[in-house]
Design an enzyme around this catalytic site. Structure first.
Site, PDB file in Angstrom:
ATOM      1  N   THR A 139      -3.359  -5.950  -7.377  1.00 52.13           N
ATOM      2  CA  THR A 139      -2.942  -6.232  -5.849  1.00 52.13           C
ATOM      3  C   THR A 139      -2.927  -7.743  -5.677  1.00 52.13           C
ATOM      4  O   THR A 139      -4.074  -8.353  -6.142  1.00 52.13           O
ATOM      5  CB  THR A 139      -4.096  -5.456  -5.398  1.00 52.13           C
ATOM      6  OG1 THR A 139      -3.993  -3.956  -5.622  1.00 52.13           O
ATOM      7  CG2 THR A 139      -3.537  -5.591  -3.613  1.00 52.13           C
ATOM      8  N   GLU A 194      -6.108   2.553  -4.914  1.00 51.96           N
ATOM      9  CA  GLU A 194      -5.610   3.297  -6.211  1.00 51.96           C
ATOM     10  C   GLU A 194      -4.173   4.290  -5.545  1.00 51.96           C
ATOM     11  O   GLU A 194      -3.858   5.364  -6.035  1.00 51.96           O
ATOM     12  CB  GLU A 194      -6.441   4.348  -6.553  1.00 51.96           C
ATOM     13  CG  GLU A 194      -7.651   3.719  -7.498  1.00 51.96           C
ATOM     14  CD  GLU A 194      -6.922   3.159  -8.700  1.00 51.96           C
ATOM     15  OE1 GLU A 194      -5.899   3.755  -9.187  1.00 51.96           O
ATOM     16  OE2 GLU A 194      -7.946   2.523  -9.486  1.00 51.96           O
TER      17      GLU A 194
HETATM   18  P1  TGC Z   1       8.311   3.093 -12.298  1.00 52.55           P
HETATM   19  O1  TGC Z   1       9.586   2.603 -12.516  1.00 52.55           O
HETATM   20  O2  TGC Z   1       7.814   4.416 -11.736  1.00 52.55           O
HETATM   21  O3  TGC Z   1       7.199   3.116 -13.743  1.00 52.55           O
HETATM   22  C1  TGC Z   1       7.226   2.012 -14.585  1.00 52.55           C
HETATM   23  C2  TGC Z   1       6.665   2.538 -15.915  1.00 52.55           C
HETATM   24  O4  TGC Z   1       5.286   3.019 -15.755  1.00 52.55           O
HETATM   25  C3  TGC Z   1       5.226   4.588 -15.928  1.00 52.55           C
HETATM   26  N1  TGC Z   1       4.326   4.965 -15.013  1.00 52.55           N
HETATM   27  C4  TGC Z   1       3.197   5.560 -15.119  1.00 52.55           C
HETATM   28  N2  TGC Z   1       2.560   5.652 -16.367  1.00 52.55           N
HETATM   29  C5  TGC Z   1       1.132   6.318 -16.204  1.00 52.55           C
HETATM   30  N3  TGC Z   1       0.696   6.566 -14.956  1.00 52.55           N
HETATM   31  C6  TGC Z   1       1.320   6.439 -14.034  1.00 52.55           C
HETATM   32  N4  TGC Z   1       0.642   6.853 -12.832  1.00 52.55           N
HETATM   33  C7  TGC Z   1       2.563   5.890 -14.095  1.00 52.55           C
HETATM   34  N5  TGC Z   1       3.530   5.786 -12.946  1.00 52.55           N
HETATM   35  C8  TGC Z   1       4.568   5.107 -13.581  1.00 52.55           C
HETATM   36  C9  TGC Z   1       6.676   4.889 -15.707  1.00 52.55           C
HETATM   37  O5  TGC Z   1       6.816   6.178 -16.570  1.00 52.55           O
HETATM   38  C10 TGC Z   1       7.403   3.787 -16.371  1.00 52.55           C
HETATM   39  O6  TGC Z   1       7.402   3.682 -17.668  1.00 52.55           O
HETATM   40  P2  TGC Z   1       8.662   3.109 -18.741  1.00 52.55           P
HETATM   41  O7  TGC Z   1       8.066   3.410 -20.115  1.00 52.55           O
HETATM   42  O8  TGC Z   1       9.597   3.900 -18.400  1.00 52.55           O
HETATM   43  O9  TGC Z   1       8.755   1.568 -18.327  1.00 52.55           O
HETATM   44  O10 TGC Z   1       7.525   2.182 -11.503  1.00 52.55           O
HETATM   45  P3  TGC Z   1       7.697   1.804  -9.957  1.00 52.55           P
HETATM   46  O11 TGC Z   1       7.637   0.205  -9.929  1.00 52.55           O
HETATM   47  O12 TGC Z   1       8.909   2.276  -9.343  1.00 52.55           O
HETATM   48  O13 TGC Z   1       6.233   2.141  -9.143  1.00 52.55           O
HETATM   49  C11 TGC Z   1       6.273   2.999  -8.088  1.00 52.55           C
HETATM   50  C12 TGC Z   1       4.946   3.216  -7.492  1.00 52.55           C
HETATM   51  C13 TGC Z   1       4.861   2.870  -6.060  1.00 52.55           C
HETATM   52  C14 TGC Z   1       4.658   4.803  -7.953  1.00 52.55           C
HETATM   53  C15 TGC Z   1       3.946   2.443  -8.140  1.00 52.55           C
HETATM   54  O14 TGC Z   1       4.074   1.058  -8.195  1.00 52.55           O
HETATM   55  C16 TGC Z   1       2.531   2.671  -7.640  1.00 52.55           C
HETATM   56  O15 TGC Z   1       1.724   3.601  -8.216  1.00 52.55           O
HETATM   57  N6  TGC Z   1       1.973   1.935  -6.779  1.00 52.55           N
HETATM   58  C17 TGC Z   1       0.623   1.962  -5.998  1.00 52.55           C
HETATM   59  C18 TGC Z   1      -0.020   0.747  -6.570  1.00 52.55           C
HETATM   60  C19 TGC Z   1      -1.653   0.901  -6.600  1.00 52.55           C
HETATM   61  O16 TGC Z   1      -1.957   2.220  -6.821  1.00 52.55           O
HETATM   62  N7  TGC Z   1      -2.438   0.086  -6.759  1.00 52.55           N
HETATM   63  C20 TGC Z   1      -3.667   0.104  -7.159  1.00 52.55           C
HETATM   64  C21 TGC Z   1      -4.440  -1.064  -7.438  1.00 52.55           C
HETATM   65  S1  TGC Z   1      -5.887  -0.696  -8.478  1.00 52.55           S
HETATM   66  C22 TGC Z   1      -6.881  -0.134  -7.105  1.00 52.55           C
HETATM   67  O17 TGC Z   1      -6.669   0.160  -6.229  1.00 52.55           O
HETATM   68  C23 TGC Z   1      -8.430  -0.102  -7.805  1.00 52.55           C
HETATM   69  S2  TGC Z   1      -9.671   0.658  -6.577  1.00 52.55           S
HETATM   70  C24 TGC Z   1     -10.517   0.860  -7.647  1.00 52.55           C
HETATM   71  C25 TGC Z   1     -12.042   1.319  -7.032  1.00 52.55           C
HETATM   72  O18 TGC Z   1     -12.674   0.285  -6.423  1.00 52.55           O
HETATM   73  O19 TGC Z   1     -12.432   2.329  -7.189  1.00 52.55           O
HETATM   74  P1  FAD Z   2       0.535  -2.105   1.620  1.00 55.48           P
HETATM   75  O1  FAD Z   2       1.298  -1.765   0.540  1.00 55.48           O
HETATM   76  O2  FAD Z   2       1.125  -3.259   2.452  1.00 55.48           O
HETATM   77  O3  FAD Z   2       0.827  -1.062   2.599  1.00 55.48           O
HETATM   78  C1  FAD Z   2       0.479  -0.934   3.988  1.00 55.48           C
HETATM   79  C2  FAD Z   2       1.062   0.355   4.716  1.00 55.48           C
HETATM   80  O4  FAD Z   2       2.471   0.709   4.374  1.00 55.48           O
HETATM   81  C3  FAD Z   2       0.392   1.764   3.942  1.00 55.48           C
HETATM   82  O5  FAD Z   2       0.145   2.440   5.009  1.00 55.48           O
HETATM   83  C4  FAD Z   2       1.405   2.326   3.128  1.00 55.48           C
HETATM   84  O6  FAD Z   2       1.121   3.790   2.612  1.00 55.48           O
HETATM   85  C5  FAD Z   2       2.598   2.054   3.770  1.00 55.48           C
HETATM   86  N1  FAD Z   2       3.843   1.911   2.769  1.00 55.48           N
HETATM   87  C6  FAD Z   2       3.976   0.800   1.919  1.00 55.48           C
HETATM   88  N2  FAD Z   2       4.967   1.157   0.989  1.00 55.48           N
HETATM   89  C7  FAD Z   2       5.549   2.186   1.809  1.00 55.48           C
HETATM   90  C8  FAD Z   2       6.509   3.325   1.347  1.00 55.48           C
HETATM   91  N3  FAD Z   2       7.403   2.967   0.493  1.00 55.48           N
HETATM   92  N4  FAD Z   2       6.771   4.320   2.301  1.00 55.48           N
HETATM   93  C9  FAD Z   2       6.041   4.651   3.146  1.00 55.48           C
HETATM   94  N5  FAD Z   2       4.872   3.890   3.656  1.00 55.48           N
HETATM   95  C10 FAD Z   2       4.518   2.722   2.729  1.00 55.48           C
HETATM   96  N6  FAD Z   2      -6.569  -3.513  -6.089  1.00 55.48           N
HETATM   97  C11 FAD Z   2      -6.584  -3.947  -7.552  1.00 55.48           C
HETATM   98  O7  FAD Z   2      -5.848  -4.347  -8.003  1.00 55.48           O
HETATM   99  N7  FAD Z   2      -7.908  -3.895  -7.906  1.00 55.48           N
HETATM  100  C12 FAD Z   2      -9.036  -3.303  -7.329  1.00 55.48           C
HETATM  101  O8  FAD Z   2     -10.091  -3.320  -8.004  1.00 55.48           O
HETATM  102  C13 FAD Z   2      -8.893  -2.951  -5.986  1.00 55.48           C
HETATM  103  N8  FAD Z   2     -10.038  -2.521  -5.123  1.00 55.48           N
HETATM  104  C14 FAD Z   2      -9.795  -2.422  -3.814  1.00 55.48           C
HETATM  105  C15 FAD Z   2     -10.944  -1.999  -3.174  1.00 55.48           C
HETATM  106  C16 FAD Z   2     -10.925  -1.791  -1.816  1.00 55.48           C
HETATM  107  C17 FAD Z   2     -12.177  -1.718  -0.892  1.00 55.48           C
HETATM  108  C18 FAD Z   2      -9.902  -2.136  -1.023  1.00 55.48           C
HETATM  109  C19 FAD Z   2      -9.653  -1.681   0.143  1.00 55.48           C
HETATM  110  C20 FAD Z   2      -8.637  -2.057  -2.018  1.00 55.48           C
HETATM  111  C21 FAD Z   2      -8.652  -2.340  -3.310  1.00 55.48           C
HETATM  112  N9  FAD Z   2      -7.451  -2.596  -4.123  1.00 55.48           N
HETATM  113  C22 FAD Z   2      -7.579  -3.131  -5.492  1.00 55.48           C
HETATM  114  C23 FAD Z   2      -6.263  -2.799  -3.460  1.00 55.48           C
HETATM  115  C24 FAD Z   2      -5.618  -1.489  -3.141  1.00 55.48           C
HETATM  116  O9  FAD Z   2      -4.948  -0.656  -4.358  1.00 55.48           O
HETATM  117  C25 FAD Z   2      -4.468  -1.765  -2.183  1.00 55.48           C
HETATM  118  O10 FAD Z   2      -4.954  -2.075  -0.949  1.00 55.48           O
HETATM  119  C26 FAD Z   2      -3.443  -0.606  -1.920  1.00 55.48           C
HETATM  120  O11 FAD Z   2      -2.568  -0.250  -3.212  1.00 55.48           O
HETATM  121  C27 FAD Z   2      -2.392  -0.738  -0.893  1.00 55.48           C
HETATM  122  O12 FAD Z   2      -1.812  -1.982  -0.735  1.00 55.48           O
HETATM  123  P2  FAD Z   2      -1.681  -3.042   0.579  1.00 55.48           P
HETATM  124  O13 FAD Z   2      -3.244  -3.020   0.725  1.00 55.48           O
HETATM  125  O14 FAD Z   2      -1.198  -4.206   0.185  1.00 55.48           O
HETATM  126  O15 FAD Z   2      -0.934  -2.159   1.404  1.00 55.48           O
END
Ligand code: TGC
Ligand code: FAD
Length: 398
Positions: free
Chosen positions: A145, A377
């Site tokens: 992120t 996540e």
């Molecule tokens: P897309 O075109 O769908 O996929 C690109 C490539 O990735 C593969 N893929 C996955 N593989 C494994 N697991 C998954 N969940 C996968 N999702 C997609 C896909 O098959 C493709 O592979 P290839 O071989 O064809 O290239 O990618 P997109 O850009 O359209 O993605 C859309 C979206 C919105 C679903 C994705 O960007 C997403 O999941 N966004 C959410 C971001 C997020 O969750 N960030 C989390 C940051 S880390 C965090 O929050 C840590 S908190 C931890 C803690 O403290 O506990």
């Molecule tokens: P945004 O993406 O700006 O979203 C803002 C709002 O818009 C949300 O309600 C969302 O659902 C909505 N939105 C966005 N797109 C759409 C859509 N297409 N349709 C409808 N609604 C939409 N990240 C890391 O990489 N590593 C970490 O270790 C990590 N740890 C974290 C720990 C904490 C405590 C927190 C709060 C976050 C952490 N994150 C980490 C980041 C986290 O994964 C992001 O906050 C999360 O993925 C959302 O991104 P954003 O905060 O930029 O919100």
């Protein structure tokens, strides 16, 4: 009975309405019971004070390592325990019964740092980092992120350009759990061809800064930070050689989301159990408030939703163990279980009355933590659209 006597954390009696206990292996029960004891004896007595102070109880890292909670599904030669996916899920559940921030520490270490090194790293990277991360000597973090890039990491701005036989990384990551105390950061950056690559960046390299985000009302007993990368030089040996493209970081998220599915239900169980004990012990209108139909409805709603979530987790675990789990199935459970846990926490808070807003009970802390867990996540909306695409064949993100 006075208010402070309406809840005893050592009397934790989690709901198991459909006898899932009978489905657990000996190994899974043993691991679950061990973590439950650690949480009751070493976490519950201290966690409210650490959360109030906004401090991560760092001394617990060695406890987590001693009990095999860091990267526990990895094989023993790399410091893991070779645990099953259900045992791993139960570890996350029990840790989050204590605090989401402690589960976060362990799930980031295992799923977001050790997993990519294990899955995509070189032998040298595995040998250097995995045993040290498993035994708590090294701490890791995950940088995907950015300040302007959250739900759509495909738009990341962090760049890695070739420089001789190494790389120079420039960028800014935000919301990186553990970063301020980390030794190594898994940094995802785009190269000059716009291909996403992963790098293991030691945090003591010139140009790396990891200031904490210290104004949060949520996950106050955890460390969350920025990672600023200003012309950071790393050798090519720091690149994860076995992956390129967005599937690198997204596949790590699948691992971490799986743990969150279980963890959130640990928090929900803690909230339910606190509310149940309080309802049995708190007296108003001449008897326990738990005799009122409206209170019973709250408690039954909680048990009902926790039971459904437990069944989702169980099935998800068996699919993961069989190697057939799809990321979309994880999304459905992450979406459901985070929302369930938040709903349970909010309802449990009401059962506790006025004292429920204080640290006399764990519920408000869980509730505030879960506001992060439902967002990180992948937000609730993102998981809705992932499952939405799966059921319609139509992609809402493009
Ligand atoms: P897309 O075109 O769908 O996929 C690109 C490539 O990735 C593969 N893929 C996955 N593989 C494994 N697991 C998954 N969940 C996968 N999702 C997609 C896909 O098959 C493709 O592979 P290839 O071989 O064809 O290239 O990618 P997109 O850009 O359209 O993605 C859309 C979206 C919105 C679903 C994705 O960007 C997403 O999941 N966004 C959410 C971001 C997020 O969750 N960030 C989390 C940051 S880390 C965090 O929050 C840590 S908190 C931890 C803690 O403290 O506990
Ligand atoms: P945004 O993406 O700006 O979203 C803002 C709002 O818009 C949300 O309600 C969302 O659902 C909505 N939105 C966005 N797109 C759409 C859509 N297409 N349709 C409808 N609604 C939409 N990240 C890391 O990489 N590593 C970490 O270790 C990590 N740890 C974290 C720990 C904490 C405590 C927190 C709060 C976050 C952490 N994150 C980490 C980041 C986290 O994964 C992001 O906050 C999360 O993925 C959302 O991104 P954003 O905060 O930029 O919100």
């Amino acid at each position: 009975m006075s208010t402070s006597e309406t809840w005893d954390p050592t009397a934790f009696d989690p709901p198991d309405f459909y006898d899932l206990e009978a489905l657990l292996s000996e190994e899974a029960r043993h691991v679950r019971d061990d973590v439950r004891t650690v949480v009751t004896e070493e976490v519950m007595p201290i966690i409210e004070k650490y959360a109030q102070r906004g401090e991560f109880p760092r001394h617990l890292i060695s406890t987590f390592a001693e009990h095999g909670l860091l990267g526990s599904t990895l094989p023993p030669e790399y410091g893991g325990e070779g645990h099953s996916n259900i045992a791993y899920g139960l570890i996350m559940q029990e840790l989050e019964r204590g605090d989401s921030g402690l589960r976060s520490f362990c799930s980031v270490t295992g799923a977001l740092v050790m997993y990519p090194i294990w899955q995509y790293g070189s032998d040298a990277q595995r040998e250097r980092w995995l045993p040290a991360l498993a035994n708590g000597e090294a701490i890791g973090c995950f940088g995907l992120t950015e300040p302007d890039v959250g739900s759509n990491p495909a738009e990341m701005k962090t760049r890695a350009r070739r420089d001789g036989d190494g790389w120079v990384i420039d960028g800014h990551k935000r919301w990186s759990t553990n970063a301020t105390i980390a030794d190594v950061a898994v940094i995802w950056a785009k190269d000059e061809d716009d291909t996403v690559r992963g790098f293991l960046v030691e945090t003591d390299r010139d140009g790396v800064e990891t200031p904490p985000i210290d104004d949060s009302w949520s996950l106050r007993a955890a460390v969350t930070s920025e990672v600023v990368l200003d012309d950071v030089r790393v050798p090519d040996a720091a690149r994860l050689p076995e992956v390129s493209g967005l599937k690198g970081p997204l596949s790590c998220l699948t691992q971490a989301r799986y743990g969150i599915c279980w963890g959130t239900i640990g928090a929900a169980m803690a909230c339910f159990d606190t509310a149940r004990q309080h309802a049995q012990n708190r007296e108003q209108f001449g008897g326990p408030i738990g005799r009122f139909q409206l209170m019973q409805e709250r408690l039954v709603d909680m048990v009902q939703e926790i039971t459904k979530a437990q069944l989702l987790n169980w099935r998800l675990g068996t699919l993961k163990e069989a190697g057939t789990m799809r990321p979309q199935q994880v999304s459905l459970a992450k979406r459901n279980n985070c929302q369930t846990a938040l709903d349970v926490a909010r309802s449990a808070r009401q059962v506790l009355g006025g004292n429920g807003v204080t640290s006399m009970y764990p519920v408000m802390r869980h509730m505030n933590n879960l506001e992060s867990v439902v967002t990180y996540e992948g937000t609730h909306e993102v998981h809705t659209l992932i499952v939405g695409e799966d059921v319609t064949g139509l992609n809402a993100f493009t």
